[in-house]
Enzyme design. Sequence first.
Site, PDB file in Angstrom:
ATOM      1  N   CYS A  18       0.509  -1.155  -0.001  1.00 56.86           N
ATOM      2  CA  CYS A  18      -0.123  -0.124  -0.028  1.00 56.86           C
ATOM      3  C   CYS A  18       0.967   0.991   0.013  1.00 56.86           C
ATOM      4  O   CYS A  18       1.788   1.420   0.896  1.00 56.86           O
ATOM      5  CB  CYS A  18      -0.844   0.096   1.280  1.00 56.86           C
ATOM      6  SG  CYS A  18      -1.647   1.568   1.780  1.00 56.86           S
TER       7      CYS A  18
HETATM    8  N1  MHO Z   1      -6.928  -0.725   3.081  1.00 56.99           N
HETATM    9  C1  MHO Z   1      -6.920   0.166   2.018  1.00 56.99           C
HETATM   10  C2  MHO Z   1      -5.686  -0.087   1.216  1.00 56.99           C
HETATM   11  C3  MHO Z   1      -5.741   1.534   0.398  1.00 56.99           C
HETATM   12  S1  MHO Z   1      -4.370   1.244  -0.489  1.00 56.99           S
HETATM   13  C4  MHO Z   1      -4.185   2.821  -1.209  1.00 56.99           C
HETATM   14  C5  MHO Z   1      -8.396   0.228   1.296  1.00 56.99           C
HETATM   15  O1  MHO Z   1      -8.630  -0.617   1.304  1.00 56.99           O
HETATM   16  O2  MHO Z   1      -8.878   1.434   1.210  1.00 56.99           O
HETATM   17  O3  MHO Z   1      -4.335   0.278  -1.395  1.00 56.99           O
END
Ligand code: MHO
Length: 214
Positions: A16
């Site tokens: 991420c």
């Molecule tokens: N757990 C987060 C990850 C975002 S990331 C920028 C979501 O699902 O929004 O991949």
Amino acid sequence: HSLGVAFKTATFGMGCFWGAESLYGATTGVLRTTVGYAGGTKEGPTYRNLGDHTEVLEIDYDPNVISFKDLLHLFWNNHEYGLTTPIKRQYMSLILYHDEEQKTIAEQSKIEEQIKRSPEVITTEIRAKTNFYPAEDYHQKYRLQGHRDLCDTLNLNSKLLQTSYVATKLNGYLAGVGGFEQFKSEVDTMGLTPTQKEYCNYYVEKNEGQGLYC
Ligand code: MHO
């Protein structure tokens, strides 16, 4: 703060991209960061429609202050890349080099990591930099944007969310990276108002070392 130095750029995929942006933002020698999508072939990817791209961080750094090797040290120590379960392309471990020197250093560092981590198998891919597509505004400086009132006073428009030095730094420090002592030694280069500074002092001290999340 202007980019009046001969900066260089590094591009890393480390899972991420929110966490990576805070990690590098608070690192001395890093001038600005932008999160985006790269490594794939799809034209105009978006968060909801990524295609074969990966979440990556672009880091502009001053090579007289921090080396590519130092950036790689942070890379290898701050994400998962030796998993036996497959990682989605979105979150794969990726180094996109910008020149031959970065390529050589990255490949050498991967060999060293592989020896250290054996029998784990490193999944990190090292490839030439391809098109980089900046992510949507709400992904830029994600942890800083959680501080709504502060952000309103910083007047961060779409462009500044990607280019601002102060936004880059605060996005790291407010997430607890870098530490309060380092923050205090740098804060006067950020051009904050007394009110902004007081606000940041409070949260940087409170959040120090809290750990990155996504
Ligand atoms: N757990 C987060 C990850 C975002 S990331 C920028 C979501 O699902 O929004 O991949």
